[in-house]
Motif scaffolding. Structure first.
Motif, short mmCIF file in Angstrom:
data_model
loop_
_atom_site.label_atom_id
_atom_site.label_comp_id
_atom_site.label_asym_id
_atom_site.label_seq_id
_atom_site.Cartn_x
_atom_site.Cartn_y
_atom_site.Cartn_z
N UNK A 1 0.79 -1.23 0.00
CA UNK A 1 0.00 0.00 0.00
C UNK A 1 0.82 1.27 0.00
N UNK A 2 2.06 1.24 -0.49
CA UNK A 2 2.91 2.43 -0.59
C UNK A 2 2.96 2.83 -2.05
N UNK A 3 2.05 3.69 -2.47
CA UNK A 3 1.93 4.02 -3.88
C UNK A 3 2.65 5.31 -4.24
N UNK A 4 3.03 6.11 -3.29
CA UNK A 4 3.82 7.30 -3.56
C UNK A 4 5.26 6.87 -3.83
N UNK B 1 -15.12 -11.55 -7.06
CA UNK B 1 -14.64 -10.31 -7.66
C UNK B 1 -14.83 -9.16 -6.68
N UNK B 2 -15.96 -9.13 -5.98
CA UNK B 2 -16.19 -8.09 -4.99
C UNK B 2 -15.16 -8.16 -3.87
N UNK B 3 -14.76 -9.36 -3.50
CA UNK B 3 -13.73 -9.51 -2.46
C UNK B 3 -12.40 -8.94 -2.93
N UNK B 4 -12.09 -9.13 -4.21
CA UNK B 4 -10.85 -8.57 -4.74
C UNK B 4 -10.89 -7.05 -4.74
N UNK B 5 -12.03 -6.48 -5.07
CA UNK B 5 -12.15 -5.02 -5.03
C UNK B 5 -12.04 -4.50 -3.59
N UNK B 6 -12.62 -5.23 -2.64
CA UNK B 6 -12.51 -4.82 -1.24
C UNK B 6 -11.06 -4.86 -0.79
N UNK B 7 -10.33 -5.90 -1.18
CA UNK B 7 -8.90 -5.99 -0.84
C UNK B 7 -8.11 -4.88 -1.52
N UNK B 8 -8.48 -4.58 -2.77
CA UNK B 8 -7.79 -3.54 -3.53
C UNK B 8 -7.89 -2.19 -2.82
N UNK B 9 -9.06 -1.86 -2.31
CA UNK B 9 -9.27 -0.54 -1.72
C UNK B 9 -8.87 -0.48 -0.25
N UNK B 10 -9.17 -1.54 0.49
CA UNK B 10 -8.91 -1.49 1.92
C UNK B 10 -7.47 -1.85 2.25
N UNK B 11 -6.94 -2.94 1.68
CA UNK B 11 -5.60 -3.40 2.03
C UNK B 11 -4.51 -2.72 1.21
N UNK B 12 -4.75 -2.56 -0.09
CA UNK B 12 -3.74 -1.94 -0.94
C UNK B 12 -3.89 -0.43 -1.04
#
Length: 471
Positions: free
Chosen positions: A71-74, A415-426
């Protein structure tokens, strides 16, 4: 007595990063799953044979993957974290003394060699291939969905209407996202001109949805982003991250960025399915999706390719407004007419509207004196629209209650679980890069990180008991 910490200077130190990394650490698992030995050979044509050596591209890819996994995107912050974190240094092969590249190096590589060589997509596809190699991809059932990600575009920096001001639309002074937007307009104009000139389907990109209506607002910084109210905020500019997921172990087999419009999300379906077939030889026997993908065009396109559409249909049969529904009319397939409850015929001219419907109209002389007219229509004569893919839609209605369809409905939640992981964890709730290519780069890196984590866990998992039991 109270102790005191005293720093003791030491002349020699014996320290090993290899011994320092725990055996079960995520980075050690990721390193075992990641193979970038091919990268330098593919990028070789994009580097000069003379001059000062550049930053190793494998180092930059490894650093970016660390950033998206944690989750370090900068990129500026990523360089600081890699400099300080021993685990990150081990994964990036920097050792204790290796110099961390400057954050500006990533921007130069991303806008230049990496995009020219499609490096991020190549890395993503290599990871998908590795997942296929260990049996994480079944290839029998896919699911597709999209989620809204806010663009790096201010609410205040926008103009009303579908066109940019002339000073912003000048290609000579336009920014990169604006140039990408103008280039997309040129492609769309060429497609329309080709359709008018009679170009065949092989020359035209596949379109599964109608052309979107002109935009009500445009961002001055990222005009390709769509003005939408589907995201976390009440209204914002946003892109949609589209995932095509294999349902066996929820591996993302393709991803695509699109403006956050329903029409664009549906249109990317053909692109991702065809690309997955070309790159990996995978074509599912069924596709699971929600009702947003239940258009007749998509259902017809899927069934023409042997893919069973486990998709709830977009149907407005309950919106009757107090009149007789189409279900009250009988369709005569041989004569291509509808028969109303009173026995009158509704014929068609055969013309197909842009929305993909063929209209059937009754004669005014038949509807005028009919006793059922108050319950049938308020116009001169009754009209019925029939989708050109109505036969395929009827097939979907017949399989909607089957166990296989219900199973797909449950499985597409992956797929919804992947989106939740994408936004919350990553932490991918708002984009940092602008333009369709910038959004695509971020989505590819995020999907690669998600697949890589799943691949790493599968490689570290012990074999099943049946495989280790004595004979």
């Amino acid at each position: 007595m109270m102790g005191r910490l005293v720093e003791r200077a030491q002349l020699f130190y014996e320290f090993s990063l290899e011994r320092h990394m725990p055996a079960e650490h995520l980075l050690r698992r990721l390193d075992a799953a990641l193979d970038l030995s091919w990268l330098r050979a593919e990028l070789a044509p994009f580097y000069s044979a003379i001059g000062r050596p550049s930053i190793d591209p494998e180092l930059m890819i490894r650093m970016l993957l660390v950033g998206y996994c944690y989750g370090v995107r900068s990129e500026r912050r990523l360089c600081d974290e890699v400099h300080l974190n021993l685990g990150y240094r081990w994964f990036c092969r920097l050792g204790l003394d290796g110099a961390v590249p400057d954050h500006s190096t990533f921007s130069k590589a991303r806008h230049g060699r990496f995009r020219e060589a499609e490096v991020f997509r190549r890395v993503f596809e290599r990871v998908v291939g590795a997942c296929m190699g260990v049996g994480l991809v079944g290839g029998e059932g896919f699911a597709i969905d999209a989620s809204v990600i806010e663009a790096d575009a201010s609410y205040a920096q926008r103009v009303e209407g579908p066109t940019l001001p002339p000073e912003r639309a000048d290609p000579a002074s336009a920014t990169r996202p604006v140039r990408e937007y103008l280039a997309a307009l040129d492609v769309a104009a060429a497609r329309v001109a080709g359709a008018v000139d009679g170009m065949d389907g092989q020359d035209q990109p596949e379109r599964l949805a109608a052309e979107p209506a002109p935009a009500k607002s445009l961002s001055l910084t990222d005009p390709a982003a769509a003005w939408t109210s589907k995201g976390a905020r009440k209204a914002s500019f946003a892109y949609a991250v589209n995932y095509l997921v294999d349902l066996k172990r929820a591996i993302i087999v393709d991803t695509q960025a699109s403006p956050a419009r329903w029409t664009e999300e549906v249109a990317t379906t053909a692109l991702m399915i065809e690309r997955t077939r070309e790159r990996f030889g995978l074509q599912p026997s069924r596709l699971a999706a929600d009702s947003a993908y239940g258009s007749g065009r998509l259902v017809g396109w899927l069934m023409a390719r042997g893919i069973e559409p486990h998709v709830p249909l977009l149907d407005r049969v309950t919106q009757t407004k107090g009149v007789l529904t189409r279900a009250a009319f009988t369709f005569d397939r041989e004569r291509d007419v509808y028969i109303c409850p009173a026995g009158h015929e509704l014929a068609t001219s055969g013309h197909v509207a842009a929305a993909g419907f063929r209209q059937y109209r009754a004669k005014p002389t038949a509807c005028g004196p009919c006793a059922l007219k108050p319950r049938c229509t308020s116009g001169v004569a009754r009209l019925i629209g029939r989708n050109v893919h109505e036969d395929e839609r009827e097939h979907v209605r017949q399989i909607a209650g089957t166990p296989a369809f219900k199973r797909s409905t449950r499985e597409r939640r992956k797929v919804e679980m992947l989106f939740a992981h994408l936004k919350r964890n990553l932490g991918l709730r708002r984009l940092r890069l602008r333009g369709p290519t910038g959004a695509g780069d971020e989505f590819l890196l995020a999907a690669t990180a998600q697949n890589l984590r799943r691949l790493a866990r599968s490689l570290a998992a012990p074999p099943p008991a049946s495989a280790t039991a004595p004979a």
